[in-house]
Scaffold this active site. Structure first.
Site, short mmCIF file in Angstrom:
data_model
loop_
_atom_site.label_atom_id
_atom_site.label_comp_id
_atom_site.label_asym_id
_atom_site.label_seq_id
_atom_site.Cartn_x
_atom_site.Cartn_y
_atom_site.Cartn_z
N ASP A 47 0.72 -1.04 -0.09
CA ASP A 47 -0.13 0.26 0.08
C ASP A 47 0.83 1.31 -0.06
O ASP A 47 1.90 1.21 0.35
CB ASP A 47 -1.05 0.20 1.13
CG ASP A 47 -1.98 -1.12 1.12
OD1 ASP A 47 -2.43 -1.42 0.03
OD2 ASP A 47 -2.47 -1.46 2.47
N TYR A 75 5.10 -9.14 8.15
CA TYR A 75 4.68 -7.90 8.16
C TYR A 75 4.61 -7.49 9.92
O TYR A 75 4.28 -8.45 10.79
CB TYR A 75 3.51 -7.64 7.71
CG TYR A 75 3.23 -8.04 6.38
CD1 TYR A 75 3.51 -7.12 5.42
CD2 TYR A 75 2.86 -9.51 5.66
CE1 TYR A 75 3.18 -7.39 3.92
CE2 TYR A 75 2.67 -9.53 4.49
CZ TYR A 75 2.99 -8.49 3.46
OH TYR A 75 2.85 -8.84 2.33
N ASP A 89 -7.39 1.48 7.13
CA ASP A 89 -6.10 1.66 7.53
C ASP A 89 -6.41 3.26 7.95
O ASP A 89 -7.53 3.97 8.22
CB ASP A 89 -5.06 1.82 6.70
CG ASP A 89 -5.58 2.58 4.98
OD1 ASP A 89 -6.32 3.56 5.27
OD2 ASP A 89 -4.97 2.38 4.29
N ARG A 181 -4.71 -5.18 6.29
CA ARG A 181 -5.81 -4.36 6.79
C ARG A 181 -6.96 -5.08 7.17
O ARG A 181 -7.77 -4.91 7.97
CB ARG A 181 -6.24 -3.47 5.70
CG ARG A 181 -5.07 -2.38 5.32
CD ARG A 181 -5.50 -1.27 4.42
NE ARG A 181 -5.33 -1.95 3.08
CZ ARG A 181 -6.39 -1.80 1.79
NH1 ARG A 181 -7.23 -0.97 2.09
NH2 ARG A 181 -5.95 -2.37 0.80
#
Length: 301
Positions: A47, A75, A89, A181
């Site tokens: 992103d 992550y 987000d 997300r």
């Protein structure tokens, strides 16, 4: 007369430590320009506001992108508890709030439901196609869609820190196609308090680590100079997920033409996917059968 293709024949991987505020495609375009490369691509979109490993392939390395894309990735991200947003987000609008705040133990227990083979619904603002159109384009127009759940393998999901009641820092290791997300959104639902991603960083992807990443400033500094090639990693790093076999002098031409060729192999089973090298240079990827490699990807180096 056909126009001559511009750019250099340069092959390898560049691990970019992507900064926030730039798209993955924009990074690839900048890298391609800096190296004056004919071809470039990346192994997994981040992103725009996410940071960390963006592995960029140049030249023939683009043929090895699927092996990195399919590999596990890690992550590290911070979830803001108590708020849901329309983008899942911090870039989106707050659409729901809660005063509830789960304990550390309740969070840790809930994380177990997200490990293994799970079904995950992508965010409304995602690149998933609906009737040929990206979901985020419809979401921007205010449309709310029923997105189908997709399978995802989650190797692990652990809590790293709880800075305060409103925030929790997690580490996710997962396979191809995962949306961090969605994890934050669904965790907030399970905990009964809502949640969204506040900060996201990819710390490793397959064989590539953020600590080995090159900054965009460094790429700009060395752009179109002789020194920039020193930043490249060998393309065969992406092939570490499979066995290596050795092509004979006689078989190299056959393999490069897409035909089966004799290889020297040890401990490779019949039908197993592997890659062939000759004098240390990747030649092809294919399946090993009765002493031969049957190629399905050939490298022109």
């Amino acid at each position: 007369m056909a126009r001559r293709r511009k750019g250099r024949d340069i092959h390898g991987w560049l691990v970019v430590d992507k900064p926030a505020g730039i798209t993955s495609n924009a990074v690839v375009n900048k890298v391609k320009w800096a190296f004056e490369a004919k071809k470039a691509g990346h192994a997994g979109t981040l992103d725009p506001e996410a940071t960390g490993v963006l592995a960029v392939a140049l030249g023939e390395a683009t043929k090895t992108v699927p092996f990195v894309t399919d590999a596990l990735k890690a992550y590290e991200f911070t979830v803001r508890l108590g708020q849901a947003t329309n983008t899942d987000d911090a870039e989106g609008e707050v659409i729901a709030q809660s005063d509830a705040r789960p304990t550390d133990d309740k969070i840790k227990d809930a994380l177990n439901d997200f490990v293994g083979d799970i079904q995950q619904v992508p965010p409304q603002f995602s690149a998933v196609k609906i009737d040929g159109e990206r979901a985020y384009k419809r979401a921007r127009d205010g449309e709310e869609m029923e997105l189908a759940a997709r399978p995802l393998w989650v190797e692990s999901l652990v809590m790293l820190d709880r800075p305060d009641a409103d925030h929790v820092v997690l580490e996710l290791v997962c396979g191809k196609g995962g949306y961090v997300r969605s994890v934050a959104r669904d965790l907030g639902k399970v905990l009964g308090c809502h949640g969204h991603v506040l900060r996201l960083r990819r710390v490793w992807s397959g064989p590539f680590n953020a600590e080995d990443g090159v900054t965009m400033d460094r790429i700009q500094e060395l752009a179109r100079s002789e020194e920039i090639d020193s930043l490249l990693l060998p393309m065969d790093l992406a092939l570490e997920c499979m066995p290596e076999v050795k092509a004979t002098d006689e078989s190299v031409v056959r393999l490069k033409n897409g035909n089966p060729g004799m290889v020297i192999a040890q401990g490779v089973e019949y039908g197993e996917e592997c890659w062939a090298s000759h004098n240390g240079v990747p030649v092809a990827v294919g399946h090993f059968k009765a002493g031969e490699l049957h190629p399905n990807r050939v490298f022109v180096l």
